[in-house]
Design a protein around this motif. Structure first.
Motif, mmCIF file in Angstrom:
data_model
loop_
_atom_site.group_PDB
_atom_site.id
_atom_site.type_symbol
_atom_site.label_atom_id
_atom_site.label_comp_id
_atom_site.label_asym_id
_atom_site.label_seq_id
_atom_site.Cartn_x
_atom_site.Cartn_y
_atom_site.Cartn_z
ATOM 1 N N MET A 1 1.326 73.899 -71.629
ATOM 2 C CA MET A 1 1.034 73.417 -72.978
ATOM 3 C C MET A 1 -0.129 72.428 -72.986
ATOM 4 N N GLN A 2 -0.223 71.624 -71.930
ATOM 5 C CA GLN A 2 -1.291 70.617 -71.868
ATOM 6 C C GLN A 2 -1.997 70.706 -70.519
ATOM 7 N N ALA A 3 -2.518 71.867 -70.218
ATOM 8 C CA ALA A 3 -3.157 72.093 -68.923
ATOM 9 C C ALA A 3 -4.562 71.494 -68.913
ATOM 10 N N ASN A 4 -4.710 70.385 -68.198
ATOM 11 C CA ASN A 4 -6.001 69.737 -68.016
ATOM 12 C C ASN A 4 -6.629 69.277 -69.325
ATOM 13 N N THR A 5 -5.818 68.989 -70.325
ATOM 14 C CA THR A 5 -6.325 68.412 -71.566
ATOM 15 C C THR A 5 -6.477 66.902 -71.390
ATOM 16 N N ALA A 8 -3.102 65.361 -70.848
ATOM 17 C CA ALA A 8 -2.585 65.548 -69.491
ATOM 18 C C ALA A 8 -3.302 64.641 -68.493
ATOM 19 N N GLN A 9 -4.619 64.522 -68.632
ATOM 20 C CA GLN A 9 -5.379 63.671 -67.723
ATOM 21 C C GLN A 9 -4.962 62.218 -67.850
ATOM 22 N N ASN A 10 -4.751 61.760 -69.092
ATOM 23 C CA ASN A 10 -4.324 60.384 -69.318
ATOM 24 C C ASN A 10 -2.916 60.156 -68.770
ATOM 25 N N ALA A 11 -2.046 61.155 -68.950
ATOM 26 C CA ALA A 11 -0.690 61.043 -68.425
ATOM 27 C C ALA A 11 -0.707 60.914 -66.905
ATOM 28 N N GLN A 12 -1.565 61.696 -66.244
ATOM 29 C CA GLN A 12 -1.660 61.633 -64.786
ATOM 30 C C GLN A 12 -2.121 60.255 -64.334
ATOM 31 N N LEU A 13 -3.128 59.703 -65.006
ATOM 32 C CA LEU A 13 -3.639 58.386 -64.637
ATOM 33 C C LEU A 13 -2.567 57.312 -64.803
ATOM 34 N N GLN A 14 -1.818 57.384 -65.905
ATOM 35 C CA GLN A 14 -0.794 56.378 -66.159
ATOM 36 C C GLN A 14 0.383 56.507 -65.200
ATOM 37 N N LEU A 15 0.749 57.737 -64.862
ATOM 38 C CA LEU A 15 1.828 57.930 -63.903
ATOM 39 C C LEU A 15 1.424 57.442 -62.520
ATOM 40 N N ASP A 16 0.179 57.724 -62.115
ATOM 41 C CA ASP A 16 -0.317 57.218 -60.833
ATOM 42 C C ASP A 16 -0.274 55.690 -60.805
ATOM 43 N N SER A 200 20.166 78.427 -70.905
ATOM 44 C CA SER A 200 20.906 79.452 -70.163
ATOM 45 C C SER A 200 20.075 80.086 -69.072
ATOM 46 N N ARG A 201 18.797 79.761 -69.042
ATOM 47 C CA ARG A 201 17.958 80.302 -67.996
ATOM 48 C C ARG A 201 17.128 79.182 -67.392
ATOM 49 N N LYS A 202 16.548 79.436 -66.257
ATOM 50 C CA LYS A 202 15.753 78.446 -65.545
ATOM 51 C C LYS A 202 14.534 78.080 -66.360
ATOM 52 N N LYS A 203 14.255 76.764 -66.441
ATOM 53 C CA LYS A 203 13.083 76.300 -67.173
ATOM 54 C C LYS A 203 12.257 75.418 -66.277
ATOM 55 N N SER A 204 10.971 75.525 -66.409
ATOM 56 C CA SER A 204 10.059 74.675 -65.671
ATOM 57 C C SER A 204 9.245 73.877 -66.675
ATOM 58 N N VAL A 205 9.245 72.540 -66.559
ATOM 59 C CA VAL A 205 8.572 71.691 -67.523
ATOM 60 C C VAL A 205 7.472 70.936 -66.798
ATOM 61 N N ALA A 206 6.243 71.129 -67.229
ATOM 62 C CA ALA A 206 5.131 70.453 -66.613
ATOM 63 C C ALA A 206 5.251 68.970 -66.908
ATOM 64 N N ALA A 207 5.028 68.134 -65.902
ATOM 65 C CA ALA A 207 5.163 66.705 -66.076
ATOM 66 C C ALA A 207 3.819 66.008 -66.074
ATOM 67 N N ILE A 208 2.729 66.768 -66.051
ATOM 68 C CA ILE A 208 1.416 66.161 -66.159
ATOM 69 C C ILE A 208 0.589 66.977 -67.124
#
Length: 208
Positions: A1-5, A8-16, A200-208
């Protein structure tokens, strides 16, 4: 949903930045690899890598303080497993000014039924399903948060996620240590967006 937007970039910086801030707490008290059966008071703890870290009850006792803060440092992995693997926070009043952080340098695998607090790791996986986190967040710095029929919420405590003292978010700078961790923008994805997630099924949620 937010691939390299930009989000996403700001989230990565803040998480780091959040991970670096938690690293600055240092080693604190070094525990054994197995946390099962322990009762721990507020402080900073380092847990050596092991095949499994928790298979039963771990109590975190605030000792009557409503500003209790726990920081757990894992140089390697964090693994919980089994139907009895549970983390319980007690004696902290309404929890409004409590902080609880699991700073995992490698992967976190949460297979026990009940966990609590903010997990910051390189990769997070719940492989057997039915994990419940009533107060906390899952934040992955490098890969993804993988969930199966799990429920993740920040509504199970007055603070909105046990994020005080080393606050993830804008929840203030109270707590025993008074340090602030910047909020990852991912909280919208892995905090609020996963409230009461039951799939009911496996979900993968991007965290960055």
């Amino acid at each position: 949903m937010q691939a390299n937007t930009a989000l996403a970039q700001n989230a990565q910086l803040q998480l780091d930045a959040a991970i670096l801030a938690l690293n600055a707490f240092g080693v604190g008290t070094t525990l054994g690899a197995d946390l099962t059966g322990l009762t721990l008071f507020p402080g900073t703890y380092t847990v050596p890598a092991a095949a499994t870290n928790l298979t039963g009850l771990l109590k975190l006792d605030g000792g009557g303080s409503n500003t209790a803060v726990w920081v757990f440092q894992f140089p390697g992995t964090l693994i919980t497993t089994g139907t009895a693997a549970t983390v319980q926070v007690i004696n902290v009043g309404d929890g409004a000014k409590v902080g609880l952080y699991w700073n995992v340098h490698d992967a976190a695998t949460l297979d026990g039924p009940t966990f609590v607090g903010n997990v910051l790791a390189s990769n997070i996986n719940s492989s057997d399903g039915h994990l419940t986190i009533a107060c906390g967040r899952l934040l992955s710095a490098e890969k993804q948060v993988t969930l199966i029929q799990d429920s993740i919420s920040i509504t199970g405590c007055a603070s909105g996620g046990y994020d005080q003292g080393v606050a993830i978010g804008t929840g203030g700078t109270g707590g025993s240590n008074g340090q602030v961790v910047p909020e990852p923008g991912t909280v919208l994805l892995v905090g609020l967006g996963l409230v009461a997630l039951l799939a009911s099924r496996k979900k993968s949620v991007a965290a960055i």
